[in-house]
Design a protein around this motif. Sequence first.
Motif, PDB file in Angstrom:
ATOM      1  N   ASN A   2     -17.804 -41.347 -15.495  1.00  0.00           N
ATOM      2  CA  ASN A   2     -17.619 -41.831 -16.929  1.00  0.00           C
ATOM      3  C   ASN A   2     -16.488 -42.566 -17.223  1.00  0.00           C
ATOM      4  OD1 ASN A   2     -20.625 -41.113 -16.806  1.00  0.00           O
ATOM      5  ND2 ASN A   2     -20.354 -39.284 -17.971  1.00  0.00           N
ATOM      6  N   LYS A   5     -16.281 -46.123 -15.908  1.00  0.00           N
ATOM      7  CA  LYS A   5     -17.204 -46.942 -16.587  1.00  0.00           C
ATOM      8  C   LYS A   5     -16.389 -47.415 -17.956  1.00  0.00           C
ATOM      9  CE  LYS A   5     -21.616 -46.000 -14.666  1.00  0.00           C
ATOM     10  NZ  LYS A   5     -23.097 -45.441 -15.007  1.00  0.00           N
ATOM     11  N   LEU A   6     -15.875 -46.432 -18.485  1.00  0.00           N
ATOM     12  CA  LEU A   6     -15.461 -46.765 -19.889  1.00  0.00           C
ATOM     13  C   LEU A   6     -14.326 -47.493 -19.670  1.00  0.00           C
ATOM     14  CD1 LEU A   6     -15.497 -45.988 -22.751  1.00  0.00           C
ATOM     15  CD2 LEU A   6     -14.135 -44.115 -22.599  1.00  0.00           C
ATOM     16  N   ILE A   9     -15.182 -51.006 -19.035  1.00  0.00           N
ATOM     17  CA  ILE A   9     -15.880 -51.811 -19.963  1.00  0.00           C
ATOM     18  C   ILE A   9     -14.752 -52.202 -21.062  1.00  0.00           C
ATOM     19  CG2 ILE A   9     -17.327 -51.320 -22.264  1.00  0.00           C
ATOM     20  CD1 ILE A   9     -19.134 -49.494 -20.561  1.00  0.00           C
ATOM     21  N   LEU A  10     -13.884 -51.148 -21.205  1.00  0.00           N
ATOM     22  CA  LEU A  10     -12.750 -51.491 -22.143  1.00  0.00           C
ATOM     23  C   LEU A  10     -11.752 -52.957 -21.517  1.00  0.00           C
ATOM     24  CD1 LEU A  10     -11.057 -50.597 -24.593  1.00  0.00           C
ATOM     25  CD2 LEU A  10      -9.652 -49.149 -23.274  1.00  0.00           C
ATOM     26  N   THR A  12     -12.844 -55.275 -19.804  1.00  0.00           N
ATOM     27  CA  THR A  12     -13.827 -56.212 -19.726  1.00  0.00           C
ATOM     28  C   THR A  12     -13.895 -56.798 -21.255  1.00  0.00           C
ATOM     29  OG1 THR A  12     -15.336 -55.586 -18.152  1.00  0.00           O
ATOM     30  CG2 THR A  12     -16.218 -57.210 -19.441  1.00  0.00           C
ATOM     31  N   ALA A  13     -13.902 -56.059 -22.144  1.00  0.00           N
ATOM     32  CA  ALA A  13     -13.823 -56.297 -23.528  1.00  0.00           C
ATOM     33  C   ALA A  13     -12.596 -56.946 -24.064  1.00  0.00           C
ATOM     34  CB  ALA A  13     -14.102 -55.212 -24.396  1.00  0.00           C
TER      35      ALA A  13
END
Length: 143
Positions: A2, A5-6, A9-10, A12-13
């Motif tokens: 997890n 994944k976090l 995502i961070l 990518t953002a």
Amino acid sequence: MNKLKLKMILITAICAVTTGFAQVGINTTNPLSTLDINGNLSVKAITLNGSAAITPIADGVYISLNPLDTDQEFQLPSPVTYPGRIYYLRNINDTYTAKLTTSAGNFFFRPLTSGGVPTIFMYNNHYRTFMVISDGSNWTVFD
């Protein structure tokens, strides 16, 4: 898993936000606009010959119109479809009038806000060369 994944995502953002406000510089290391050019700029120049049918204007920036008979029609695309698009138009024929129309909207001569016209006739010594810019609804004419 997890946490991985976090982190993804961070990252990518952050990349999306950073590239969303990107500025491109050509021959400059510190661009001050979305596109900052330190040098010359060339734009596509084309010649359109008139015909019995309407001649659409779909490409180019500096466009030489060459009507081969009087009032041959050259048609700009819809200003709604191409907001912000700029064309430089010139009737290069000394004998015949070019009839300029648009597939939508009207032509408004700067600085007028009313009284738009659907057609402009380009002939010797009258609207020989001008620029049009789409405002998203109509074409603004700079003569």
